[in-house]
Design a protein around this motif. Structure first.
Motif, PDB file in Angstrom:
ATOM      1  N   GLU A   1      11.549   8.330  -2.335  1.00 56.94           N
ATOM      2  CA  GLU A   1      10.564   7.635  -1.510  1.00 56.94           C
ATOM      3  C   GLU A   1       9.982   6.433  -2.252  1.00 56.94           C
ATOM      4  O   GLU A   1       9.791   5.354  -1.668  1.00 56.94           O
ATOM      5  CB  GLU A   1       9.442   8.601  -1.126  1.00 56.94           C
ATOM      6  N   GLN A   2       9.738   6.603  -3.545  1.00 56.63           N
ATOM      7  CA  GLN A   2       9.221   5.490  -4.340  1.00 56.63           C
ATOM      8  C   GLN A   2      10.231   4.341  -4.417  1.00 56.63           C
ATOM      9  O   GLN A   2       9.877   3.171  -4.276  1.00 56.63           O
ATOM     10  CB  GLN A   2       8.880   5.966  -5.754  1.00 56.63           C
ATOM     11  N   LYS A   3      11.493   4.695  -4.621  1.00 60.05           N
ATOM     12  CA  LYS A   3      12.533   3.671  -4.683  1.00 60.05           C
ATOM     13  C   LYS A   3      12.625   2.899  -3.376  1.00 60.05           C
ATOM     14  O   LYS A   3      12.703   1.665  -3.368  1.00 60.05           O
ATOM     15  CB  LYS A   3      13.888   4.317  -5.005  1.00 60.05           C
ATOM     16  N   GLN A   4      12.578   3.619  -2.254  1.00 61.81           N
ATOM     17  CA  GLN A   4      12.648   2.971  -0.949  1.00 61.81           C
ATOM     18  C   GLN A   4      11.410   2.095  -0.715  1.00 61.81           C
ATOM     19  O   GLN A   4      11.509   0.985  -0.194  1.00 61.81           O
ATOM     20  CB  GLN A   4      12.760   4.011   0.153  1.00 61.81           C
ATOM     21  N   ALA A   5      10.248   2.613  -1.130  1.00 61.57           N
ATOM     22  CA  ALA A   5       9.002   1.852  -0.962  1.00 61.57           C
ATOM     23  C   ALA A   5       9.026   0.578  -1.808  1.00 61.57           C
ATOM     24  O   ALA A   5       8.532  -0.470  -1.381  1.00 61.57           O
ATOM     25  CB  ALA A   5       7.800   2.713  -1.330  1.00 61.57           C
TER      26      ALA A   5
ATOM     27  N   ALA B   1       0.838  -1.208   0.000  1.00 65.93           N
ATOM     28  CA  ALA B   1       0.000   0.000   0.000  1.00 65.93           C
ATOM     29  C   ALA B   1       0.870   1.255   0.000  1.00 65.93           C
ATOM     30  O   ALA B   1       0.586   2.229  -0.733  1.00 65.93           O
ATOM     31  CB  ALA B   1      -0.927  -0.017   1.208  1.00 65.93           C
ATOM     32  N   ARG B   2       1.935   1.250   0.803  1.00 66.06           N
ATOM     33  CA  ARG B   2       2.851   2.403   0.833  1.00 66.06           C
ATOM     34  C   ARG B   2       3.541   2.581  -0.518  1.00 66.06           C
ATOM     35  O   ARG B   2       3.750   3.715  -0.976  1.00 66.06           O
ATOM     36  CB  ARG B   2       3.888   2.223   1.942  1.00 66.06           C
ATOM     37  N   ARG B   3       3.867   1.487  -1.138  1.00 63.31           N
ATOM     38  CA  ARG B   3       4.517   1.548  -2.445  1.00 63.31           C
ATOM     39  C   ARG B   3       3.583   2.170  -3.475  1.00 63.31           C
ATOM     40  O   ARG B   3       3.991   3.051  -4.256  1.00 63.31           O
ATOM     41  CB  ARG B   3       4.919   0.142  -2.879  1.00 63.31           C
ATOM     42  N   ARG B   4       2.332   1.747  -3.495  1.00 64.35           N
ATOM     43  CA  ARG B   4       1.375   2.287  -4.468  1.00 64.35           C
ATOM     44  C   ARG B   4       1.113   3.771  -4.221  1.00 64.35           C
ATOM     45  O   ARG B   4       0.975   4.559  -5.163  1.00 64.35           O
ATOM     46  CB  ARG B   4       0.079   1.483  -4.422  1.00 64.35           C
ATOM     47  N   THR B   5       1.066   4.156  -2.959  1.00 65.99           N
ATOM     48  CA  THR B   5       0.890   5.578  -2.629  1.00 65.99           C
ATOM     49  C   THR B   5       2.091   6.391  -3.103  1.00 65.99           C
ATOM     50  O   THR B   5       1.949   7.485  -3.661  1.00 65.99           O
ATOM     51  CB  THR B   5       0.702   5.754  -1.113  1.00 65.99           C
ATOM     52  N   ALA B   6       3.296   5.828  -2.874  1.00 62.93           N
ATOM     53  CA  ALA B   6       4.522   6.525  -3.287  1.00 62.93           C
ATOM     54  C   ALA B   6       4.576   6.678  -4.801  1.00 62.93           C
ATOM     55  O   ALA B   6       4.999   7.728  -5.324  1.00 62.93           O
ATOM     56  CB  ALA B   6       5.746   5.761  -2.782  1.00 62.93           C
TER      57      ALA B   6
ATOM     58  N   ALA C   1       1.970   6.839  -6.830  1.00 60.35           N
ATOM     59  CA  ALA C   1       0.964   7.844  -7.205  1.00 60.35           C
ATOM     60  C   ALA C   1       1.466   9.251  -6.918  1.00 60.35           C
ATOM     61  O   ALA C   1       1.278  10.180  -7.733  1.00 60.35           O
ATOM     62  CB  ALA C   1      -0.338   7.574  -6.456  1.00 60.35           C
ATOM     63  N   ASP C   2       2.094   9.449  -5.762  1.00 58.43           N
ATOM     64  CA  ASP C   2       2.619  10.780  -5.402  1.00 58.43           C
ATOM     65  C   ASP C   2       3.693  11.223  -6.387  1.00 58.43           C
ATOM     66  O   ASP C   2       3.703  12.392  -6.826  1.00 58.43           O
ATOM     67  CB  ASP C   2       3.184  10.757  -3.984  1.00 58.43           C
ATOM     68  N   ALA C   3       4.600  10.319  -6.717  1.00 59.37           N
ATOM     69  CA  ALA C   3       5.677  10.671  -7.640  1.00 59.37           C
ATOM     70  C   ALA C   3       5.120  10.987  -9.021  1.00 59.37           C
ATOM     71  O   ALA C   3       5.560  11.952  -9.678  1.00 59.37           O
ATOM     72  CB  ALA C   3       6.693   9.532  -7.719  1.00 59.37           C
ATOM     73  N   ASP C   4       4.159  10.192  -9.481  1.00 57.23           N
ATOM     74  CA  ASP C   4       3.551  10.445 -10.794  1.00 57.23           C
ATOM     75  C   ASP C   4       2.839  11.797 -10.815  1.00 57.23           C
ATOM     76  O   ASP C   4       2.921  12.544 -11.806  1.00 57.23           O
ATOM     77  CB  ASP C   4       2.552   9.328 -11.138  1.00 57.23           C
ATOM     78  N   ARG C   5       2.123  12.118  -9.735  1.00 57.60           N
ATOM     79  CA  ARG C   5       1.395  13.390  -9.663  1.00 57.60           C
ATOM     80  C   ARG C   5       2.362  14.567  -9.725  1.00 57.60           C
ATOM     81  O   ARG C   5       2.144  15.541 -10.473  1.00 57.60           O
ATOM     82  CB  ARG C   5       0.568  13.447  -8.378  1.00 57.60           C
ATOM     83  N   LEU C   6       3.453  14.489  -8.963  1.00 58.24           N
ATOM     84  CA  LEU C   6       4.417  15.587  -8.937  1.00 58.24           C
ATOM     85  C   LEU C   6       5.132  15.732 -10.282  1.00 58.24           C
ATOM     86  O   LEU C   6       5.397  16.860 -10.740  1.00 58.24           O
ATOM     87  CB  LEU C   6       5.428  15.362  -7.810  1.00 58.24           C
ATOM     88  N   ARG C   7       5.445  14.611 -10.925  1.00 62.83           N
ATOM     89  CA  ARG C   7       6.077  14.690 -12.246  1.00 62.83           C
ATOM     90  C   ARG C   7       5.124  15.319 -13.264  1.00 62.83           C
ATOM     91  O   ARG C   7       5.553  16.070 -14.149  1.00 62.83           O
ATOM     92  CB  ARG C   7       6.504  13.290 -12.695  1.00 62.83           C
ATOM     93  N   SER C   8       3.830  15.020 -13.132  1.00 63.51           N
ATOM     94  CA  SER C   8       2.838  15.623 -14.029  1.00 63.51           C
ATOM     95  C   SER C   8       2.760  17.131 -13.809  1.00 63.51           C
ATOM     96  O   SER C   8       2.695  17.919 -14.776  1.00 63.51           O
ATOM     97  CB  SER C   8       1.472  14.980 -13.779  1.00 63.51           C
ATOM     98  N   GLU C   9       2.785  17.537 -12.539  1.00 59.89           N
ATOM     99  CA  GLU C   9       2.779  18.970 -12.227  1.00 59.89           C
ATOM    100  C   GLU C   9       4.014  19.653 -12.793  1.00 59.89           C
ATOM    101  O   GLU C   9       3.952  20.770 -13.340  1.00 59.89           O
ATOM    102  CB  GLU C   9       2.716  19.180 -10.715  1.00 59.89           C
ATOM    103  N   GLN C  10       5.141  18.966 -12.663  1.00 64.07           N
ATOM    104  CA  GLN C  10       6.396  19.524 -13.159  1.00 64.07           C
ATOM    105  C   GLN C  10       6.358  19.699 -14.680  1.00 64.07           C
ATOM    106  O   GLN C  10       6.822  20.716 -15.218  1.00 64.07           O
ATOM    107  CB  GLN C  10       7.551  18.593 -12.765  1.00 64.07           C
TER     108      GLN C  10
END
Length: 418
Positions: A87-91, A36-41, A43-52
């Motif tokens: 965070e995604q890599k660690q997750a 679950a933490r991995r999937r959240t990480a 999603a967060d990384a994808d969202r931030l990359r999209s914003e960027q």
């Protein structure tokens, strides 16, 4: 490694498997939490990359103060993306570690530990042997085994096979190799030193890692069975299984530290640090695995018929399977001087557990890559000499060899040395 989809869709079956093995069901919840933490990480990384990415388009159109503000915001966002990627890599690492901690799903094995096996069949009747000699007494009197000099050269639980003893082992392993080739196995002589990712991929660096010899200067492991290099043979490959399973027979020396066995079977060659073995190994489609398991058991039984010893087949309990096996059958031969049966062969269905860890796949009928299944089974080992000598001994101290072995050794009767 178990299938992540099974963990997500049916965690209760994984918990039940853990209970049958006597292992911790809480590992299932830990793996679910890590997933679950991995999937959240992600999603967060994808969202931030999209914003960027969106911000980058705005910067290209902006001018003056607006552009400077966007650039500052972009710098701040870049730091957030960097942190999210880390965070995604660690997750990812935490999730895989949690998943690897769970043993393969048990398939039909009884619950319990080492003594909770089920006897499936008993074949042959033990002979009445008055004043039976054990294999070491026979081996020494026949000039086959030298434990004393083995200990002098290498320490306890080492030995020399001498004269006809060496020929007996070679004959036994040659017999296994010949029968394996007749049944469509490709004979292999593999390396006996393997890399950590191969040893770990087969599941041997878990609870029983202390059984394995490690060479730290080279970061290589001595194998305890040729199952390990044969499993690694096709790692990171997509196999062509369109014409059926791939079957290999590996002939190798094997090494085990026998950690935790202090005081057990210290006499003779039943439990030693080095021995030779011919091991069958199979890659197949998962739906073929059960049938291949029965075939491996059948080939083991054929070898036991060739050496003409009474034996029984047992269904190993969940707590004694080892982490990789979903089901395991052992063939145990009668040992007269111990008045019991002792393991000679073991065959395991590892389903997709090892192949998933080692990235071994095949293409299904639609051309889509799928995880293969792996199985293994003993076809002959040094330990078989114990059962051969004890079951075929004669009152005068000689041993009459089964016909198929006599042809390899060159004599039918092993006579005591004068």
């Amino acid at each position: 490694m178990i299938d992540l989809k099974t963990l997500r869709d049916d965690p209760d079956s994984v918990r039940e498997s853990q209970r049958i093995r006597g292992e911790d069901p809480a590992l299932v919840d830990q793996a679910l939490d890590a997933d679950a933490r991995r999937r959240t990480a992600i999603a967060d990384a994808d969202r931030l990359r999209s914003e960027q990415k969106s911000l980058g388009k705005l910067v290209g159109k902006a001018q003056g103060d607006e552009k400077q503000e966007l650039l500052a915001k972009g710098k701040e966002l870049a730091e957030k993306v960097k942190a999210a990627v880390a965070e995604q890599k660690q997750a990812d690492e935490d999730s895989e570690k949690a998943l690897r901690a769970i043993s393969n799903l048990v398939q039909g094995a009884p619950a319990g530990g080492e003594d909770d096996f089920i006897v499936l069949e008993t074949v042959g009747t033990p002979r009445d042997i008055p004043d039976a000699k054990d294999h070491l007494e026979l081996g020494e009197s026949l000039g086959l085994i030298d434990m004393e000099r083995g200990a002098k050269v290498s320490g306890s639980r080492f030995y020399f096979l001498t004269g006809n003893g060496a020929l007996l082992q070679l004959g036994l392993l040659n017999l296994a190799a010949r029968k394996a080739v007749e049944h469509g196995f490709q004979l292999m002589i593999p390396p006996v030193l393997v890399r950590p990712e191969i040893m770990g991929g087969t599941g041997f660096l878990g609870a029983h890692a202390d059984e394995i010899y490690h060479l730290p200067d080279d970061d290589l492991y001595l194998v305890g069975t040729s199952e390990v290099p044969l499993a690694g043979y096709h790692s990171d490959e997509i196999l062509d299984l369109s014409e059926g399973p791939k079957r290999y027979a590996g002939w190798s020396s094997c090494f085990r530290r026998e950690a935790g066995s202090y005081g057990k079977d210290t006499r003779g060659i039943i439990r030693v640090h080095q021995f030779d073995k011919v091991e069958g190994f199979v890659y197949c489609r998962p739906e073929e695995a059960d049938a291949e398991h029965q075939k491996l058991l059948g080939w083991e039984r054929e070898m036991l018929v060739a050496i003409d010893v009474p034996y029984r087949v047992i269904d190993i309990a969940g707590g004694d399977l080892g982490s990789s096996a979903a089901r395991k059958f052992d063939c145990e031969a009668w040992v007269p001087t111990q008045n019991t049966y002792r393991e000679l062969t073991s065959t395991s269905n590892c389903t997709t557990y090892q192949a998933r860890r080692l990235s071994i796949r095949y293409r299904d009928e639609n051309g889509k890559p799928q995880t293969a299944a792996t199985l293994n089974g003993t076809l002959a080992t040094t330990r078989w000499i114990v059962a051969i000598l004890e079951n075929h001994q004669q009152p005068d101290g000689s041993v009459v060899l089964p016909d198929e072995l006599a042809a390899s050794v060159g004599v039918k009767v092993l006579e005591p040395k004068k």
